[in-house]
Write a protein that holds these residues in place. Sequence first.
Motif, short mmCIF file in Angstrom:
data_model
loop_
_atom_site.label_atom_id
_atom_site.label_comp_id
_atom_site.label_asym_id
_atom_site.label_seq_id
_atom_site.Cartn_x
_atom_site.Cartn_y
_atom_site.Cartn_z
N VAL A 250 -29.39 -5.29 -48.85
CA VAL A 250 -29.58 -3.84 -48.67
C VAL A 250 -28.27 -3.18 -48.26
O VAL A 250 -27.86 -2.16 -48.82
N ARG A 251 -27.57 -3.78 -47.30
CA ARG A 251 -26.33 -3.17 -46.83
C ARG A 251 -25.28 -3.13 -47.95
O ARG A 251 -24.60 -2.10 -48.12
N ASN A 252 -25.14 -4.23 -48.68
CA ASN A 252 -24.16 -4.26 -49.77
C ASN A 252 -24.51 -3.25 -50.86
O ASN A 252 -23.63 -2.59 -51.42
N THR A 253 -25.81 -3.15 -51.15
CA THR A 253 -26.24 -2.21 -52.20
C THR A 253 -25.98 -0.77 -51.79
O THR A 253 -25.48 0.03 -52.59
N THR B 119 -22.29 -0.16 -51.94
CA THR B 119 -21.85 -0.02 -53.32
C THR B 119 -22.29 1.32 -53.91
O THR B 119 -21.56 1.95 -54.69
N THR B 120 -23.49 1.77 -53.53
CA THR B 120 -23.97 3.05 -54.03
C THR B 120 -23.06 4.19 -53.57
O THR B 120 -22.69 5.06 -54.37
N ARG B 121 -22.72 4.19 -52.30
CA ARG B 121 -21.82 5.24 -51.79
C ARG B 121 -20.46 5.18 -52.49
O ARG B 121 -19.91 6.22 -52.90
N ASP C 144 -26.58 10.94 -50.13
CA ASP C 144 -27.71 10.38 -49.40
C ASP C 144 -28.94 10.24 -50.29
O ASP C 144 -29.73 9.29 -50.13
N ARG C 145 -29.11 11.15 -51.22
CA ARG C 145 -30.24 11.05 -52.16
C ARG C 145 -30.09 9.80 -53.03
O ARG C 145 -31.07 9.11 -53.32
N TRP C 146 -28.88 9.53 -53.44
CA TRP C 146 -28.64 8.34 -54.27
C TRP C 146 -28.81 7.06 -53.46
O TRP C 146 -29.31 6.05 -53.97
N VAL C 147 -28.42 7.10 -52.21
CA VAL C 147 -28.60 5.94 -51.34
C VAL C 147 -30.08 5.65 -51.14
O VAL C 147 -30.53 4.49 -51.21
N ASP C 148 -30.86 6.70 -50.91
CA ASP C 148 -32.31 6.52 -50.73
C ASP C 148 -32.94 5.98 -52.00
O ASP C 148 -33.83 5.10 -51.95
N ARG C 149 -32.49 6.47 -53.14
CA ARG C 149 -33.06 5.99 -54.40
C ARG C 149 -32.71 4.53 -54.64
O ARG C 149 -33.53 3.75 -55.11
N ALA C 150 -31.48 4.17 -54.30
CA ALA C 150 -31.08 2.76 -54.46
C ALA C 150 -31.91 1.85 -53.57
O ALA C 150 -32.29 0.74 -53.97
N GLN C 151 -32.19 2.30 -52.37
CA GLN C 151 -32.97 1.48 -51.44
C GLN C 151 -34.39 1.25 -51.97
O GLN C 151 -34.99 0.21 -51.70
N MET C 152 -34.91 2.20 -52.74
CA MET C 152 -36.27 2.07 -53.27
C MET C 152 -36.30 1.36 -54.63
O MET C 152 -37.25 0.64 -54.92
N GLN C 153 -35.26 1.53 -55.44
CA GLN C 153 -35.36 1.12 -56.84
C GLN C 153 -34.40 0.00 -57.25
O GLN C 153 -34.58 -0.57 -58.32
N ASN C 154 -33.41 -0.30 -56.42
CA ASN C 154 -32.44 -1.30 -56.84
C ASN C 154 -33.10 -2.65 -57.05
O ASN C 154 -33.84 -3.14 -56.18
N TRP C 155 -32.83 -3.27 -58.20
CA TRP C 155 -33.54 -4.51 -58.55
C TRP C 155 -33.10 -5.69 -57.69
O TRP C 155 -33.89 -6.60 -57.45
#
Length: 398
Positions: A326-329, A332-334, A218-229
């Motif tokens: 957002v959903r795909n990212t 993919t993160t998970r 979940d931490r990685w998912v939150d980070r992806a939501q904030m930082q994914n280009w």
Amino acid sequence: LEVYQQALTSDPTYQQAISQRLSTKEGVPITLASLLPNINITGTPSLTRTNYSGAITGGISVVARNNTMKYYELALTATQTVFNYSQYMSLASSVSISKGADATLNSALQSLMTRVSSAYFAVLRDEDNLSYSEASKVAYAEQLSQVRQQFDVGLKTITDVYTAQASYDTATANVIAAETTLANDRENLRVITGKYYPHLSSLSESFPLIRPQPMNVDRWVDRAQMQNWAIRSAQYNLDSARQIVRQQFGGHLPTVTMQAQVDRIYTNNINGYFNIDQRNGPSIQKDKSVMLNINVPLFQGGGVVAQTNQAMYDYQTTQQQLELTVRNTLNTTRQSYLGVIAGISQITADKQAIKSSMSSLEGMEASYQVGTETLVDVLNQQQKVFQAQTQYATDRYN
């Protein structure tokens, strides 16, 4: 790292992303230009020759019947937008698109990292698979030679020879396929770097298998939501679409511009004059003016309403594109997180599977020598060893 540095300057996809970013960012000064002063200078030179013949009526006393007139007008005009809501929103949209171009380029850079890594490790995987295939071919060749010798002295049947020959032929085909795959993946790496690499540094057998930190998906998912280009780029596109809606709505609002103009008019009748009150010779006229233009749109055939509605629908489309990104990212993160965790366990299991398969093969070969195992069992176990080795290479480089 050397291959990656080469790809930074040679990969056509990444170079295209750089050029596209530079082109997109030029939209900001292009849009800003409509809000800054526009200065023009206009020159209108002319030369007029007038010839008169016959009687001239109208009470004009004619002294000279031919006249040449030189004339030029020089106008300096400066125009400045005072208020234009549509242009302001167009500039805001261009700024958002420019920021989105930066995000897209960063995304392309990360894509280059993964593409280079994937292509690089694909070559290493192919090299390992080729070595496994060649070793398997040698093993099958030795088995075939042994069976033929035993057949010659009457210890084996022709069926055993055919069985060993089939396994050897399959191993030979596997070697050819592995060589072809390796050659193709070397070319795939050359597409990215523009350079052929006959040899690449290998991956150490003791390379560290590091789990993601923190160990919380979940931490990685939150980070992806904030930082994914990719998400950032989609967010900027959404902001741009929002500004375009306002830009189109600005067609309902008045616009105000200020214009200043300086005119210099030169006139010269060279050959004479027509009226006794007129004299020939040059004359210069200077005019200066400042005006404020206020344009209030009343009705434009419904075009502004339709354009605003169209922009709103485009905005809604962009909203859904952002949501999909957002959903795909996040998905993919998970998957990436769980894939790394599972991959580490798979590599450990693959190592053990190779040891177990080889131990089992050694036991079967010993049993085969004393007649308690068949040739088919031995050949099948050799195939299992080869499969375990190739699976280990695949999981390791993945």
